[in-house]
Design an enzyme around this catalytic site. Structure first.
Site, mmCIF file in Angstrom:
data_model
loop_
_atom_site.group_PDB
_atom_site.id
_atom_site.type_symbol
_atom_site.label_atom_id
_atom_site.label_comp_id
_atom_site.label_asym_id
_atom_site.label_seq_id
_atom_site.Cartn_x
_atom_site.Cartn_y
_atom_site.Cartn_z
ATOM 1 C CB SER A 124 -9.258 1.854 -37.091
ATOM 2 O OG SER A 124 -8.900 2.464 -38.313
ATOM 3 C CE1 TYR A 149 -11.227 5.873 -37.299
ATOM 4 C CE2 TYR A 149 -13.141 5.764 -35.862
ATOM 5 C CZ TYR A 149 -12.238 5.151 -36.718
ATOM 6 O OH TYR A 149 -12.360 3.811 -36.997
ATOM 7 C CE LYS A 153 -12.356 2.901 -33.793
ATOM 8 N NZ LYS A 153 -13.434 2.054 -33.223
HETATM 9 C C1 WQD Z 1 -10.366 5.364 -49.648
HETATM 10 C C2 WQD Z 1 -9.650 5.992 -50.815
HETATM 11 C C3 WQD Z 1 -9.610 8.386 -50.776
HETATM 12 C C4 WQD Z 1 -13.874 9.071 -51.348
HETATM 13 C C5 WQD Z 1 -11.296 5.537 -43.759
HETATM 14 C C6 WQD Z 1 -10.885 5.816 -42.349
HETATM 15 C C7 WQD Z 1 -10.435 4.549 -41.699
HETATM 16 C C8 WQD Z 1 -11.486 3.482 -41.854
HETATM 17 C C9 WQD Z 1 -11.868 3.276 -43.312
HETATM 18 C C10 WQD Z 1 -12.742 3.363 -39.833
HETATM 19 C C11 WQD Z 1 -8.790 7.173 -50.395
HETATM 20 C C12 WQD Z 1 -10.397 7.870 -51.971
HETATM 21 C C13 WQD Z 1 -12.651 8.455 -51.162
HETATM 22 C C14 WQD Z 1 -14.128 9.796 -52.543
HETATM 23 C C15 WQD Z 1 -11.925 9.229 -53.317
HETATM 24 N N1 WQD Z 1 -12.647 3.797 -41.096
HETATM 25 N N2 WQD Z 1 -11.713 8.543 -52.131
HETATM 26 N N3 WQD Z 1 -13.138 9.845 -53.482
HETATM 27 O O1 WQD Z 1 -9.770 7.149 -45.888
HETATM 28 O O2 WQD Z 1 -8.801 4.869 -46.524
HETATM 29 O O3 WQD Z 1 -10.173 5.098 -44.474
HETATM 30 O O4 WQD Z 1 -12.295 4.550 -43.803
HETATM 31 O O5 WQD Z 1 -12.016 2.667 -39.206
HETATM 32 O O6 WQD Z 1 -10.218 4.815 -40.329
HETATM 33 O O7 WQD Z 1 -9.792 6.701 -42.379
HETATM 34 O O8 WQD Z 1 -11.270 5.255 -46.692
HETATM 35 O O9 WQD Z 1 -13.071 5.111 -48.335
HETATM 36 O O10 WQD Z 1 -12.590 7.369 -47.263
HETATM 37 O O11 WQD Z 1 -10.995 6.427 -48.919
HETATM 38 O O12 WQD Z 1 -11.047 9.302 -54.186
HETATM 39 O O13 WQD Z 1 -15.232 10.375 -52.750
HETATM 40 O O14 WQD Z 1 -10.637 6.506 -51.702
HETATM 41 O O15 WQD Z 1 -8.800 9.480 -51.149
HETATM 42 O O16 WQD Z 1 -7.620 7.162 -51.197
HETATM 43 P P1 WQD Z 1 -9.909 5.673 -45.944
HETATM 44 P P2 WQD Z 1 -12.076 6.076 -47.795
#
Ligand code: WQD
Length: 335
Positions: A124, A149, A153
């Protein structure tokens, strides 16, 4: 080839199994179904016309993994099995370390017993941590994670590097995913988390479907063009195809190789919401709320190495990712 796919009933695993079967490989899935549905192997068969071999097994159980290797000559492994919720990993770190590291080590040890030397690992972008500048490239130091997590990785990447150094004929391909979203065009496979989604895309889809009332955008005051975080979203089918390329590459490769799988572009939360509304014609009510702990303002890939080494790039558009997500949400996800 016979490809063993621990965690193959999950979101990325199931899409990868479809591409493997359609490329002519035999797929053997082991999945404990802790974060996937029992009907996924049947859905894979519906899409491809060929049923994957399926074992409902916890791959931390070495005897069970041995039985699978005894029953099938395994040429290569694509290892997806592992818990993957960042927030949850902060709440139950011991479970994450035990499950994620134990499952990878168990599979690796049984591979050695049976002479299997090709390991593609589901890593990741989180391994880049908070210190590196975007766009991330594979030469950058990946030494600090910001949650258990991410640490699992990083640790498994290190285990595979050390193992490859000790076994010169072994190949470990460490695929560093950015933000996979979207769904198979059939609408039969997609990201359908249990409970309230942590990730943006499934949350947006459930707001659009009226299952959740509105989206909270976590922070509108970041140092980005529209104040919301930038991420490298790629279509899960593009990501799945990247695994196919990685398997082919591994067959003529030895050593350990980290490779980014991303588009190379950063897209903001607001841009994704607008793309979803444009692609589906469905409004997504949202409010701008407080920042989420641990979020980085910017995260996207330098995608050149995958293009050069694997001949792979992620070409599907944000609108296609949104369209396919909505198609899946309407067809299968009734939560
Ligand atoms: C994306 C953006 C949030 C939810 C995670 C893991 C990473 C990978 C992918 C496994 C961010 C914003 C989110 C919401 C929002 N997983 N958001 N409201 O955090 O970039 O990555 O998933 O490998 O390891 O860390 O993905 O989709 O959670 O967030 O505003 O209800 O959307 O703040 O900026 P993230 P995400």
């Amino acid at each position: 080839m016979n490809v063993f796919v621990p965690g193959g009933a999950g979101y990325i695993g199931s899409h990868t199994c479809v591409e493997l079967i359609q490329a002519g490989h035999q797929v053997i899935i082991a999945d404990d179904l802790s974060n996937s549905s029992a009907d996924v192997p049947q859905r894979i068969k519906t899409i491809t016309g060929t049923a994957p071999i399926f074992y409902q097994v916890d791959v931390c159980n070495k005897e069970k993994v041995r039985e699978i290797f005894k029953a099938h000559h395994i040429d290569a492994v694509i290892h997806f099995a592992g818990y993957k919720a960042v927030g949850e990993s902060c709440r139950i770190p011991a479970k994450y370390y035990r499950n994620n590291i134990d499952s990878a080590l168990t599979v690796l040890e049984v591979m050695e017993e049976f002479g299997c030397k090709k390991f593609v690992f589901s890593s990741s972008a989180t391994v880049y941590g908070p210190m590196n500048p975007v766009p991330y490239n594979e030469e950058m130091p990946a030494q600090v994670a910001t949650n258990p997590y991410g640490w699992t990785k990083l640790m498994i990447e290190q285990i595979l590097r050390d193992y490859a150094a000790a076994h010169p004929d072994f190949s470990a391909i460490l695929l560093r995913y950015f933000n996979p979203i979207g769904a198979h065009s059939s609408g039969l496979l997609g990201d359908d988390p249990n409970g309230i989604p942590n990730n943006l895309m499934p949350y947006v889809a459930r707001v659009a479907a009226g299952i959740l009332p509105q989206l909270t955008v976590y922070g509108g005051d970041y140092d980005t063009p529209d104040g919301t975080c930038l991420r490298d979203y790629l279509h899960v089918v593009d990501l799945a195809k990247g695994h196919l390329k990685a398997i082919d590459y591994a067959m003529n490769h030895t050593g350990a190789e980290a490779i980014n799988l991303g588009t190379g572009n950063g897209v903001s939360v607001l841009e994704l919401i607008h793309a979803f509304q444009n692609a589906t014609g469905v409004k997504v009510p949202y409010v701008i709320g407080a920042r989420r702990d641990g979020d980085l303002a910017k995260c996207w890939a330098n995608a050149e190495k995958a293009k050069k080494l694997l001949g792979w790039s992620a070409d599907m558009t944000i609108e296609e990712m949104c369209r396919d997500t909505w198609n899946f949400t309407q067809k299968v996800s009734q939560k």
